[in-house]
Scaffold this motif. Structure first.
Motif, short mmCIF file in Angstrom:
data_model
loop_
_atom_site.label_atom_id
_atom_site.label_comp_id
_atom_site.label_asym_id
_atom_site.label_seq_id
_atom_site.Cartn_x
_atom_site.Cartn_y
_atom_site.Cartn_z
N ILE A 55 1.27 -38.07 -48.03
CA ILE A 55 0.66 -38.91 -47.01
C ILE A 55 -0.43 -39.72 -47.71
O ILE A 55 -1.37 -39.15 -48.27
N VAL A 56 -0.27 -41.04 -47.72
CA VAL A 56 -1.22 -41.91 -48.40
C VAL A 56 -2.14 -42.53 -47.35
O VAL A 56 -1.68 -43.21 -46.44
N GLY A 57 -3.44 -42.27 -47.49
CA GLY A 57 -4.43 -42.85 -46.61
C GLY A 57 -5.19 -43.93 -47.35
O GLY A 57 -4.86 -44.28 -48.48
N LYS A 58 -6.22 -44.47 -46.70
CA LYS A 58 -7.02 -45.52 -47.34
C LYS A 58 -7.71 -45.02 -48.60
O LYS A 58 -7.80 -45.72 -49.59
N GLU A 59 -8.23 -43.78 -48.55
CA GLU A 59 -8.98 -43.25 -49.69
C GLU A 59 -8.37 -41.98 -50.27
O GLU A 59 -8.80 -41.54 -51.33
N ASN A 60 -7.40 -41.40 -49.61
CA ASN A 60 -6.88 -40.11 -50.03
C ASN A 60 -5.37 -40.10 -50.14
O ASN A 60 -4.68 -40.86 -49.45
N ILE A 61 -4.88 -39.22 -50.98
CA ILE A 61 -3.45 -38.93 -51.06
C ILE A 61 -3.28 -37.44 -50.83
O ILE A 61 -3.78 -36.62 -51.60
N ALA A 62 -2.63 -37.08 -49.73
CA ALA A 62 -2.37 -35.68 -49.43
C ALA A 62 -0.97 -35.32 -49.92
O ALA A 62 -0.02 -36.07 -49.70
N LEU A 63 -0.89 -34.21 -50.63
CA LEU A 63 0.38 -33.76 -51.18
C LEU A 63 0.70 -32.35 -50.71
O LEU A 63 -0.19 -31.53 -50.55
#
Length: 168
Positions: A55-63
């Motif tokens: 999940i790619v957000g504005k400031e983060n990438i959740a894996l």
């Protein structure tokens, strides 16, 4: 001789059943080791890599790295995931359809000093939480009303790492 054979067969069956269970040590290993080490460890235990959720957000990438053993439709299905944000991994979780696996793990964590802290309900799930230091064990129990299959989600979270990953 026949009794000896039956006893040996029984011992072999028990060993196979116990070898399929997810343990506290398994989740702790997944939580505290890198992805390559986790993959080696779980492969040796019979798990197969299944997918990466991103999940790619504005400031983060959740894996989330996911490993499975047996089919999702099997009563003996077990899945293990390693979750994090921006390569800070703070959660290891397991999913199973076998109540005996849930009961085994819930019983075993008490031996490691985890103590009950709360019970809650959320979106049709019963959630039971245990804590030791900064480690939180959560057991989510959900029964699918259509199939009447109960699924057990078991999560080990390092709250210090979670706060670091979340930027708190």
């Amino acid at each position: 001789m026949k009794k000896l054979f039956v006893l040996a067969l029984s011992m072999f069956s028990v060993t196979i059943c116990l070898a399929q269970r997810v343990t506290y040590e398994d989740l702790k290993y997944v939580l505290t080791h890198n992805v390559a080490q986790t993959e080696d460890y779980l492969s040796n235990k019979g798990f197969d890599f299944s997918k990466i959720d991103t999940i790619v957000g504005k400031e983060n990438i959740a894996l989330s790295y996911n490993f499975d053993k047996n089919s999702h439709y099997s009563i003996h299905f077990v899945g293990i995931s390693k979750e994090g944000i921006n390569n800070i991994f703070y959660n290891a979780s397991a999913i199973t359809n076998a109540k005996s696996d849930y009961m085994f793990l819930k019983s075993s964590i008490k031996k490691y000093g985890f103590v009950f802290i709360s019970t809650e309900t959320r979106t049709g799930n019963l959630i039971i939480n245990y804590m030791k230091g900064t480690l939180l064990f959560s057991f989510w129990i959900k029964k699918n009303q259509e199939t009447e299959v109960t699924t057990y989600y078991i999560s080990l979270t390092d709250e210090t790492q979670e706060k670091l990953a979340m930027g708190f």
